[in-house]
Design a protein around this motif. Structure first.
Motif, PDB file in Angstrom:
ATOM      1  N   VAL A 294      16.480 -19.671 -22.249  1.00 14.11           N
ATOM      2  CA  VAL A 294      17.652 -20.212 -22.793  1.00 14.11           C
ATOM      3  C   VAL A 294      17.185 -21.525 -24.096  1.00 14.11           C
ATOM      4  CG1 VAL A 294      19.105 -21.925 -21.907  1.00 14.11           C
ATOM      5  CG2 VAL A 294      18.652 -20.124 -20.328  1.00 14.11           C
ATOM      6  N   VAL A 295      17.837 -21.536 -25.332  1.00 13.01           N
ATOM      7  CA  VAL A 295      17.014 -22.126 -26.288  1.00 13.01           C
ATOM      8  C   VAL A 295      18.307 -23.277 -26.034  1.00 13.01           C
ATOM      9  CG1 VAL A 295      16.736 -21.679 -28.296  1.00 13.01           C
ATOM     10  CG2 VAL A 295      16.258 -19.583 -27.210  1.00 13.01           C
ATOM     11  N   ILE A 296      17.882 -24.078 -26.007  1.00 16.27           N
ATOM     12  CA  ILE A 296      18.144 -25.532 -26.289  1.00 16.27           C
ATOM     13  C   ILE A 296      18.862 -25.500 -27.938  1.00 16.27           C
ATOM     14  CG2 ILE A 296      18.359 -28.135 -25.646  1.00 16.27           C
ATOM     15  CD1 ILE A 296      18.202 -25.897 -23.284  1.00 16.27           C
ATOM     16  N   GLY A 297      19.958 -26.056 -27.793  1.00 20.06           N
ATOM     17  CA  GLY A 297      20.391 -25.498 -29.468  1.00 20.06           C
ATOM     18  C   GLY A 297      20.184 -27.186 -30.399  1.00 20.06           C
ATOM     19  N   ARG A 298      20.075 -27.581 -29.157  1.00 24.31           N
ATOM     20  CA  ARG A 298      20.660 -29.605 -29.770  1.00 24.31           C
ATOM     21  C   ARG A 298      20.067 -30.272 -29.125  1.00 24.31           C
ATOM     22  NH1 ARG A 298      26.166 -31.739 -28.800  1.00 24.31           N
ATOM     23  NH2 ARG A 298      27.033 -31.413 -27.202  1.00 24.31           N
ATOM     24  N   ARG A 299      19.310 -31.650 -29.861  1.00 23.02           N
ATOM     25  CA  ARG A 299      18.574 -32.928 -29.341  1.00 23.02           C
ATOM     26  C   ARG A 299      19.392 -33.076 -27.480  1.00 23.02           C
ATOM     27  NH1 ARG A 299      15.545 -35.638 -31.240  1.00 23.02           N
ATOM     28  NH2 ARG A 299      14.490 -36.894 -29.590  1.00 23.02           N
ATOM     29  N   ALA A 300      19.091 -32.858 -26.837  1.00 23.12           N
ATOM     30  CA  ALA A 300      19.154 -33.283 -24.681  1.00 23.12           C
ATOM     31  C   ALA A 300      18.205 -34.019 -24.471  1.00 23.12           C
ATOM     32  CB  ALA A 300      19.683 -31.360 -24.130  1.00 23.12           C
ATOM     33  N   THR A 301      19.306 -35.202 -23.810  1.00 19.87           N
ATOM     34  CA  THR A 301      18.096 -35.897 -22.990  1.00 19.87           C
ATOM     35  C   THR A 301      18.797 -36.235 -21.915  1.00 19.87           C
ATOM     36  OG1 THR A 301      16.638 -37.297 -24.629  1.00 19.87           O
ATOM     37  CG2 THR A 301      16.894 -38.271 -23.035  1.00 19.87           C
ATOM     38  N   ARG A 302      18.367 -36.007 -20.957  1.00 19.64           N
ATOM     39  CA  ARG A 302      19.352 -36.732 -19.858  1.00 19.64           C
ATOM     40  C   ARG A 302      20.973 -36.138 -19.998  1.00 19.64           C
ATOM     41  NH1 ARG A 302      17.014 -41.850 -17.969  1.00 19.64           N
ATOM     42  NH2 ARG A 302      14.520 -42.240 -18.324  1.00 19.64           N
ATOM     43  N   VAL A 303      20.566 -35.273 -20.383  1.00 23.23           N
ATOM     44  CA  VAL A 303      22.160 -34.235 -19.674  1.00 23.23           C
ATOM     45  C   VAL A 303      23.194 -34.067 -18.448  1.00 23.23           C
ATOM     46  CG1 VAL A 303      23.823 -32.316 -21.259  1.00 23.23           C
ATOM     47  CG2 VAL A 303      22.060 -33.306 -22.465  1.00 23.23           C
ATOM     48  N   LYS A 304      24.171 -34.650 -18.462  1.00 22.62           N
ATOM     49  CA  LYS A 304      25.158 -34.501 -16.930  1.00 22.62           C
ATOM     50  C   LYS A 304      24.967 -32.643 -17.150  1.00 22.62           C
ATOM     51  CE  LYS A 304      27.113 -38.643 -17.229  1.00 22.62           C
ATOM     52  NZ  LYS A 304      28.463 -39.181 -17.635  1.00 22.62           N
TER      53      LYS A 304
ATOM     54  N   CYS B 229      16.840 -16.124 -25.208  1.00 20.91           N
ATOM     55  CA  CYS B 229      15.830 -14.224 -25.441  1.00 20.91           C
ATOM     56  C   CYS B 229      15.301 -14.405 -24.634  1.00 20.91           C
ATOM     57  CB  CYS B 229      14.620 -15.637 -26.495  1.00 20.91           C
ATOM     58  SG  CYS B 229      13.364 -16.273 -25.545  1.00 20.91           S
ATOM     59  N   LEU B 230      14.056 -13.245 -24.936  1.00 21.52           N
ATOM     60  CA  LEU B 230      13.098 -12.759 -23.628  1.00 21.52           C
ATOM     61  C   LEU B 230      12.100 -13.905 -23.803  1.00 21.52           C
ATOM     62  CD1 LEU B 230      14.652  -8.668 -23.413  1.00 21.52           C
ATOM     63  CD2 LEU B 230      15.455 -10.588 -22.022  1.00 21.52           C
ATOM     64  N   ALA B 231      11.548 -13.521 -22.909  1.00 23.28           N
ATOM     65  CA  ALA B 231      10.413 -14.357 -23.557  1.00 23.28           C
ATOM     66  C   ALA B 231       9.513 -13.871 -21.845  1.00 23.28           C
ATOM     67  CB  ALA B 231      10.551 -15.867 -22.822  1.00 23.28           C
ATOM     68  N   LEU B 232       8.038 -13.595 -22.676  1.00 22.50           N
ATOM     69  CA  LEU B 232       6.829 -12.923 -21.659  1.00 22.50           C
ATOM     70  C   LEU B 232       6.185 -14.332 -21.391  1.00 22.50           C
ATOM     71  CD1 LEU B 232       6.139 -10.417 -20.004  1.00 22.50           C
ATOM     72  CD2 LEU B 232       4.638 -10.000 -22.292  1.00 22.50           C
ATOM     73  N   ASP B 233       6.558 -14.327 -19.753  1.00 25.98           N
ATOM     74  CA  ASP B 233       5.400 -15.435 -18.734  1.00 25.98           C
ATOM     75  C   ASP B 233       4.298 -14.595 -18.153  1.00 25.98           C
ATOM     76  OD1 ASP B 233       4.452 -17.503 -17.463  1.00 25.98           O
ATOM     77  OD2 ASP B 233       5.517 -17.447 -15.519  1.00 25.98           O
ATOM     78  N   MET B 234       3.397 -15.239 -19.633  1.00 33.75           N
ATOM     79  CA  MET B 234       2.057 -14.215 -18.948  1.00 33.75           C
ATOM     80  C   MET B 234       1.408 -15.759 -18.542  1.00 33.75           C
ATOM     81  SD  MET B 234       1.035 -13.010 -22.615  1.00 33.75           S
ATOM     82  CE  MET B 234      -0.520 -11.646 -21.931  1.00 33.75           C
ATOM     83  N   THR B 235       0.107 -14.861 -17.370  1.00 38.06           N
ATOM     84  CA  THR B 235      -0.404 -15.903 -16.398  1.00 38.06           C
ATOM     85  C   THR B 235      -1.673 -15.356 -15.777  1.00 38.06           C
ATOM     86  OG1 THR B 235       1.624 -16.214 -14.941  1.00 38.06           O
ATOM     87  CG2 THR B 235      -0.619 -16.843 -13.939  1.00 38.06           C
ATOM     88  N   ASP B 236      -2.496 -15.844 -15.380  1.00 40.56           N
ATOM     89  CA  ASP B 236      -4.068 -15.966 -15.337  1.00 40.56           C
ATOM     90  C   ASP B 236      -3.974 -15.909 -13.649  1.00 40.56           C
ATOM     91  OD1 ASP B 236      -6.309 -15.942 -14.494  1.00 40.56           O
ATOM     92  OD2 ASP B 236      -7.102 -17.568 -16.224  1.00 40.56           O
ATOM     93  N   ARG B 237      -3.759 -16.028 -13.059  1.00 45.82           N
ATOM     94  CA  ARG B 237      -3.385 -15.266 -11.603  1.00 45.82           C
ATOM     95  C   ARG B 237      -5.203 -15.410 -10.656  1.00 45.82           C
ATOM     96  NH1 ARG B 237       2.024 -15.747 -11.091  1.00 45.82           N
ATOM     97  NH2 ARG B 237       2.550 -13.332 -11.150  1.00 45.82           N
ATOM     98  N   GLY B 238      -6.140 -15.440 -11.503  1.00 44.11           N
ATOM     99  CA  GLY B 238      -7.619 -15.899 -10.980  1.00 44.11           C
ATOM    100  C   GLY B 238      -7.022 -18.182 -10.996  1.00 44.11           C
ATOM    101  N   ALA B 239      -6.963 -17.992 -12.332  1.00 41.07           N
ATOM    102  CA  ALA B 239      -6.969 -19.703 -12.770  1.00 41.07           C
ATOM    103  C   ALA B 239      -6.181 -20.357 -12.127  1.00 41.07           C
ATOM    104  CB  ALA B 239      -6.703 -19.657 -14.097  1.00 41.07           C
ATOM    105  N   GLN B 240      -4.260 -19.291 -11.878  1.00 48.72           N
ATOM    106  CA  GLN B 240      -3.199 -19.952 -10.962  1.00 48.72           C
ATOM    107  C   GLN B 240      -3.981 -20.256  -9.674  1.00 48.72           C
ATOM    108  OE1 GLN B 240       0.420 -17.637 -10.569  1.00 48.72           O
ATOM    109  NE2 GLN B 240       1.554 -19.391 -10.333  1.00 48.72           N
ATOM    110  N   ASP B 241      -5.264 -19.619  -9.110  1.00 51.17           N
ATOM    111  CA  ASP B 241      -4.604 -19.409  -7.505  1.00 51.17           C
ATOM    112  C   ASP B 241      -6.070 -20.672  -7.090  1.00 51.17           C
ATOM    113  OD1 ASP B 241      -3.424 -17.285  -7.068  1.00 51.17           O
ATOM    114  OD2 ASP B 241      -4.532 -15.576  -7.168  1.00 51.17           O
ATOM    115  N   ALA B 242      -6.756 -20.473  -8.497  1.00 55.90           N
ATOM    116  CA  ALA B 242      -7.971 -21.611  -8.010  1.00 55.90           C
ATOM    117  C   ALA B 242      -6.682 -23.282  -7.964  1.00 55.90           C
ATOM    118  CB  ALA B 242      -9.123 -22.182  -8.873  1.00 55.90           C
ATOM    119  N   ALA B 243      -6.141 -23.423  -8.639  1.00 55.73           N
ATOM    120  CA  ALA B 243      -5.281 -24.468  -9.519  1.00 55.73           C
ATOM    121  C   ALA B 243      -4.381 -24.841  -7.962  1.00 55.73           C
ATOM    122  CB  ALA B 243      -3.822 -24.629 -10.475  1.00 55.73           C
TER     123      ALA B 243
END
Length: 181
Positions: free
Chosen positions: A84-94, A106-120
């Protein structure tokens, strides 16, 4: 037929003659565990409230741009997401005013290092290193908000390296916390 956002074509060539829509992005805000099936797949509880994490602007690259795996990664996963692309300044929006700030999707690909995530997770640390390395968030072109009648009813798919069948497909209707407020 249901509306569709075309899947990321990770092998396509991106020729940008103008400034890319994401070039002024400061940070990517993401909601983790936003699908019941994915929470179950990772043996996580289904959240009752949004679980936020962030990716830095340096993680964003255009579809078709070469990306790198996380340094030292041994088990990298990818998940197709609605951006979800925020198109204008947005701070504390109701909540009632939030959709007026959406510039597009847009479509976004969320890539994750699972080993690092599990350790974290085991150490009670944030996931920043597991989610936010440079090039860990390929994105498609933006579709203007006016062209998307209902972001909570979109079919999405992902094909990788010219594969005939989608590697991942789903609907925004299955999100626990939807894009429309």
């Amino acid at each position: 037929a249901r509306p569709t956002l075309a899947g990321l074509a990770l092998t396509s060539s991106l020729r940008v003659r103008r400034m890319a829509w994401w070039s002024r992005t400061r940070v990517v805000y993401a909601i983790g565990r936003n699908y019941v099936a994915h929470a179950h797949e990772l043996n996580n509880p289904v959240p009752k409230a949004p679980f936020w994490f962030i990716k830095p602007a340096s993680s964003i690259i255009g579809s078709g741009t070469p990306h790198q795996l996380a340094p030292g990664a041994t088990d990298t996963h990818h998940e197709l997401e609605l951006g979800v692309v925020i198109g204008r300044r947005a701070t504390r929006v109701k909540a009632a005013d939030a959709m007026a700030h959406v510039g597009g999707y847009c479509l976004a690909l969320d890539m994750t290092d699972r080993g690092a995530q599990d350790a974290a997770k085991k150490a009670g640390k944030p996931w920043a290193a597991a989610k936010g390395w440079d090039t860990s968030c390929p994105v498609s072109e933006m579709v203007p908000a006016a062209a998307v009648a209902d972001p909570s009813s979109l079919d999405m798919w992902l094909r990788v390296n010219g594969e005939a069948a989608p590697r991942q497909s789903g609907s925004t209707g299955l999100m626990i916390f939807g894009a429309r407020l």
